[in-house]
Design a protein around this motif. Structure first.
Motif, short mmCIF file in Angstrom:
data_model
loop_
_atom_site.label_atom_id
_atom_site.label_comp_id
_atom_site.label_asym_id
_atom_site.label_seq_id
_atom_site.Cartn_x
_atom_site.Cartn_y
_atom_site.Cartn_z
N UNK C 61 0.82 -1.21 0.00
CA UNK C 61 0.00 0.00 0.00
C UNK C 61 0.85 1.26 0.00
N UNK C 62 1.88 1.27 0.83
CA UNK C 62 2.74 2.45 0.92
C UNK C 62 3.49 2.70 -0.38
N UNK C 86 1.40 7.18 3.88
CA UNK C 86 0.82 6.60 5.11
C UNK C 86 -0.61 6.11 4.93
N UNK C 87 -1.41 6.80 4.09
CA UNK C 87 -2.79 6.34 3.91
C UNK C 87 -2.81 5.00 3.18
N UNK C 88 -1.89 4.80 2.24
CA UNK C 88 -1.78 3.53 1.56
C UNK C 88 -1.37 2.42 2.51
N UNK C 92 -3.68 -0.85 3.15
CA UNK C 92 -3.21 -2.22 2.96
C UNK C 92 -3.58 -3.11 4.13
N UNK C 93 -3.26 -2.64 5.33
CA UNK C 93 -3.54 -3.46 6.52
C UNK C 93 -5.05 -3.65 6.69
N UNK C 111 -5.36 -0.84 -5.97
CA UNK C 111 -6.32 0.18 -6.41
C UNK C 111 -6.61 1.17 -5.28
N UNK C 112 -6.81 0.62 -4.08
CA UNK C 112 -7.11 1.47 -2.93
C UNK C 112 -5.98 2.45 -2.63
N UNK C 113 -4.75 1.98 -2.76
CA UNK C 113 -3.61 2.87 -2.49
C UNK C 113 -3.56 4.00 -3.51
#
Lengths: 320, 320, 320
Positions: C61-62, C86-88, C92-93, C111-113
């Motif tokens: 994610x990061x 940091x939001x990614x 992820x977690x 995709x979310x990241x």
């Protein structure tokens, strides 16, 4: 919703009665963010083709919202472009489809259309500092509030109409029939209508607004189908357009209206179209416990977020 | 909430202890958006008449919220007008009526009143760019959060008090008794109190703030009754004021405080009063699944929307 | 999230590949609002110690969120400080822990990241006028939307993972074991992890960012425990950190990052930490009906409100 056509607009402002009719006609097209007169006419025809109650409700809502804007002396240029009518159009259809064919429903459509004009102004105040427009939010707010409140009132509520399909169950195998129905229903569901030929007429109307518009509308519809299928949505819901109409609107708004015509814009628009498809499921789950409706919220929220992000993303550029 | 009375204010600021008492007294009146001292006194009397716990909770909340504002060095002129006390007043009553007469409740009232002052400042930052004021939103946010969270905490929660009536069922035939009870209860329910003579004392207090204020309060109450009856709300809910207190507040705010005194303002205020009545049902349905409370949200949202719309509607003019 | 370290940043911008790695490493620390490189490294180690799926999801994610920011040409200085990663990391977690160890989950993390970077920009546009920053809101929005929508999609949803404990029942007697577990779990739960030694490693990482940071983190954890116990929360929930991680973040943000280092700041930070503990229960009740997640919303909302209030409260001063 630019498409200024300044000469036409200026001429409209001098002749009142026809100006009102033309502004209202453009209002139907502005549901798809298009000011072109022929687009509005095609969509009006499509709405009446889908059923006289839809046609009547949409026409009533558009006329009242536009008239309210005149009465309150809202900016004439915006009225002439149809920007005061489209929320009333959708409110008419939404109230008819949620509350049924009763006298009370039509009274609420009149009141709701008036409220759309007030909310258009209020949201204008809140959004202008960020360079955003209200999109269909006045419709979603007015209709959402009325539909959620309706069961509390005996003279408004005559029992729920046809049950809405659940988004969580159903077969996910795709078929050719489901595919092409989905493609056109994604266009018609922008107006809460599940009918492929209504969608086809509307698509013709969008073609009359320009090649870029109809291409992005079609691409948005395809992306909505692909995204929903990849995620594993029930085929029945994909086929009747539930998962794709927001993708159509996002693709038109980002791809053909609010941003400069670049490759980055294309990628951004299609990414947004796919994202709005996923968001549709989330918002439907959010609204379920209190009986709210998803309407075009996925389109609105996706477009606001993507447009608000642009100033901090130098790869992307707004139009105009 | 203008009503500046600048000389009085200036004198207050020189003599501290009495300034604190006077600012707090004005806080009771500011729940109805009135800075007049006698209005505050009348409302304080009405609150104690309704029951010593209501009186105590409201007094405690107002005193603590006002004292917190002094401690944090908030603008003195606003404190003197009672603008830092009214959210604490309502928070006191709301927490008592939701959590019952327990020591923990009074501790929460103290903390909640302090939070009201913080939220008044935070909302001021968010709303000032739009020319809006926080209205009773600090109260709704603080009390709403506390009431929703309370059942999770053993030392705060002692079981739910008296059941709240459902908004969806009940007889809709109107009677004379229901009518006049509703008229006064609409005034007292602004303070979450269901008592006609408490409403009567408060109405006298509003009359002491001026003819325009009391006339709009009364008109708002009537409009709330009419709108609820026309929609088909259960008579019992109309009679105990559930559907009308937001209409009273909207009518005062739009009709007698924030807008210029014109005919358009009158129409706008009464339209808003009726709209807030419908919105009450919608918000109650929205809050139900997670145990939230409607409080004065219908008034706040209606007034914010109507006031935010004004700059784009040339027919309408803000006061001042 | 200042901690500019301008020289390092400038050097980073000249050498691309290492700059990307360093920016990502700082991203892990920015979850706790710290730009210090060693803090990021310690937290990365802690995440992999907690389990390889957590480590992989957070790293993926990061890296993706940071790379997306480069691709979209976001401001380089912010990227170098880890503000785009940091939001990614949290997304992820959160997606792994909500959707389980499946291929579809890792696709969604990618995709979310990417979406986190878009939301970081969009929220920047909305919040900058008020002097606020997005905090972890991009993570909460993206992950919240995905988790709420997931059960509607067959290819995403593989059944709910381990049941989440209810916040409303359970023994409230405190024990020494519960106390010290709570102290460290409050630190690790910032990353949705319930493990005292993971929290311990993270606390060491925070100490590497400076004495003020680690002291406020520890004080926030203590305040979270005290507030939850005083309110009467179930001991099991306190012990696994559910009620304290928002208090830790509020204490760091208000006490050590955004405000001047004064006694008033200390009181404000600890008051906010306690308030976020109560807010945790309210938001959990709010999210329950539609399956939303509390994530770090209590921290975000508390910090936004407290920081927005500062300009109107002369006793308090922002840093910088």
């Amino acid at each position: 919703m630019p498409l200024a056509e300044p000469e036409i607009v200026r001429r409209l402002e001098s002749r009142q009665p026809s100006a009102y009719v033309l502004a209202s006609l453009r209002g139907f097209g502005q549901v798809d963010l298009q000011a072109a007169l022929l687009t509005g006419v095609a969509i009006l025809i499509a709405l009446w083709v889908s059923g006289w109650e839809n046609g009547l409700s949409a026409t009533l809502g558009t006329l009242i919202a536009t008239a309210t804007a005149y009465a309150l002396a809202v900016d004439r240029a915006g009225i002439a472009l149809g920007l005061q009518g489209y929320a009333g159009c959708l409110t008419g259809i939404a109230l008819f489809s949620s509350l049924g064919n009763h006298l009370a429903t039509y009274v609420l459509i009149v009141i709701g259309a008036m409220m759309c004009t007030l909310l258009m102004a209020a949201l204008g105040t809140f959004l202008t500092p960020y360079g955003l427009t209200p999109l269909t939010a006045p419709f979603c707010l007015v209709s959402g509030v009325m539909v959620v409140g309706a069961p509390s009132f005996e003279r408004v509520w005559h029992g729920a109409p046809a049950a809405v399909a659940s988004t969580t169950t159903g077969d996910t195998a795709m078929s050719w029939s489901a595919l092409w129905h989905a493609f056109f229903n994604n266009i018609s569901q922008v107006f809460l209508i599940d009918s492929w030929y209504v969608g086809l007429i509307m698509l013709v109307g969008l073609a009359l607004a320009g090649l870029r518009v109809v291409l992005y509308a079609a691409a948005g519809s395809v992306l909505g189908i692909v995204a929903a299928w990849v995620l594993g949505a029930p085929t029945a819901l994909i086929a009747n357009g539930i998962y794709g109409y927001n993708a159509v609107l996002v693709a038109i708004a980002i791809g053909a209206v609010f941003m400069a015509n670049t490759v980055w814009t294309g990628v951004y628009a299609l990414f947004g179209a796919a994202a709005s498809t996923g968001l549709t499921a989330s918002l439907t789950s959010f609204f379920k416990p209190f009986g709210g409706h998803t309407f075009t919220w996925p389109f609105i929220l996706t477009t606001w977020v993507l447009m608000a992000a642009v100033p901090l993303l130098p790869r992307l550029r707004r139009s105009g």
